[in-house]
Design a protein around this motif. Structure first.
Motif, PDB file in Angstrom:
ATOM      1  N   GLY A 231       0.783  -1.223   0.000  1.00 30.86           N
ATOM      2  CA  GLY A 231       0.000   0.000   0.000  1.00 30.86           C
ATOM      3  C   GLY A 231       0.815   1.273   0.000  1.00 30.86           C
ATOM      4  N   GLU A 232       2.100   1.188  -0.236  1.00 26.92           N
ATOM      5  CA  GLU A 232       2.943   2.377  -0.254  1.00 26.92           C
ATOM      6  C   GLU A 232       2.803   3.114  -1.586  1.00 26.92           C
ATOM      7  OE1 GLU A 232       6.999   1.790   0.865  1.00 26.92           O
ATOM      8  OE2 GLU A 232       6.479   0.193   2.259  1.00 26.92           O
ATOM      9  N   ASP A 233       3.203   4.383  -1.577  1.00 24.41           N
ATOM     10  CA  ASP A 233       3.215   5.184  -2.802  1.00 24.41           C
ATOM     11  C   ASP A 233       4.457   4.796  -3.606  1.00 24.41           C
ATOM     12  OD1 ASP A 233       2.642   7.100  -4.725  1.00 24.41           O
ATOM     13  OD2 ASP A 233       3.713   8.678  -3.635  1.00 24.41           O
ATOM     14  N   ILE A 234       4.252   4.271  -4.814  1.00 29.42           N
ATOM     15  CA  ILE A 234       5.370   3.767  -5.599  1.00 29.42           C
ATOM     16  C   ILE A 234       5.728   4.659  -6.780  1.00 29.42           C
ATOM     17  CG2 ILE A 234       4.940   1.368  -4.971  1.00 29.42           C
ATOM     18  CD1 ILE A 234       3.648   1.068  -7.775  1.00 29.42           C
ATOM     19  N   VAL A 235       5.054   5.794  -6.931  1.00 38.72           N
ATOM     20  CA  VAL A 235       5.328   6.661  -8.082  1.00 38.72           C
ATOM     21  C   VAL A 235       6.786   7.135  -8.097  1.00 38.72           C
ATOM     22  CG1 VAL A 235       4.704   8.832  -9.207  1.00 38.72           C
ATOM     23  CG2 VAL A 235       2.915   7.326  -8.326  1.00 38.72           C
TER      24      VAL A 235
ATOM     25  N   TYR B 140       9.629   6.248 -11.074  1.00 38.66           N
ATOM     26  CA  TYR B 140      10.449   7.250 -11.760  1.00 38.66           C
ATOM     27  C   TYR B 140      11.934   6.906 -11.651  1.00 38.66           C
ATOM     28  CZ  TYR B 140       6.442  10.370 -12.313  1.00 38.66           C
ATOM     29  OH  TYR B 140       5.247  10.928 -12.664  1.00 38.66           O
ATOM     30  N   GLN B 141      12.363   6.514 -10.468  1.00 38.64           N
ATOM     31  CA  GLN B 141      13.766   6.137 -10.280  1.00 38.64           C
ATOM     32  C   GLN B 141      14.124   4.905 -11.100  1.00 38.64           C
ATOM     33  OE1 GLN B 141      14.048   5.656  -6.063  1.00 38.64           O
ATOM     34  NE2 GLN B 141      14.043   7.857  -5.664  1.00 38.64           N
ATOM     35  N   TRP B 142      13.220   3.933 -11.141  1.00 32.83           N
ATOM     36  CA  TRP B 142      13.481   2.711 -11.892  1.00 32.83           C
ATOM     37  C   TRP B 142      13.589   2.997 -13.386  1.00 32.83           C
ATOM     38  CZ3 TRP B 142      10.691  -0.235 -15.507  1.00 32.83           C
ATOM     39  CH2 TRP B 142      11.210  -1.502 -15.745  1.00 32.83           C
TER      40      TRP B 142
END
Length: 142
Positions: free
Chosen positions: A112-116, A120-122
């Motif tokens: 449930g974490e914010d992965i945006v 972007y880093q990936w």
């Protein structure tokens, strides 16, 4: 020399088979931990590095120790032959790290974490790897 070749071939076959069996067992253990919901990114990375290390050792023994690859003299002479293998190995390592990173992003998404920011880093890291791969491949005239 025929007997030495067959003994060496037998030992190489045994070592390769034992390494493959160990990799399968370790991969299955990682899969079981993954199914239980445990964090396995570090295990996947160490498993991949171990498989690559065994492959590199087998290759080194075949080419440089048993095959006489170091008889050519100076190190600068045989490093020119290695540039393609090193380039391919580094690119493969980058791909493996990218896959492990996307698995970590998936875990964080499920939590449930914010992965945006992570995405972007990936994407930036993958673009950097691709551009550097193009630059290096043009420099070594691959």
């Amino acid at each position: 020399m025929g007997e030495a070749d067959s003994i060496y071939g037998l030992v190489r076959q045994i070592v390769t088979s034992a390494s493959a069996a160990a990799a399968i067992v370790a991969g299955f253990r990682i899969y079981m931990k993954w199914n239980r919901g445990e964090f396995v990114t570090h295990l996947i990375l160490s498993w991949t590095v171990s498989i690559l290390a065994v492959g590199a050792l087998i290759y080194a023994v075949n080419v440089y120790i048993y095959g006489g690859g170091l008889r050519g003299g100076l190190a600068i002479g045989w490093t020119d032959m290695l540039k393609y293998e090193i380039y391919e190995a580094v690119m493969l390592f980058g791909i493996v790290v990218s896959i492990v990173s996307i698995i970590r992003i998936y875990y964080r998404y499920n939590e449930g974490e914010d992965i945006v920011p992570l995405i972007y880093q990936w994407v930036g890291a993958v673009l950097f790897l691709s551009v550097m791969g193009l630059i290096v491949s043009s420099l070594i005239k691959y």
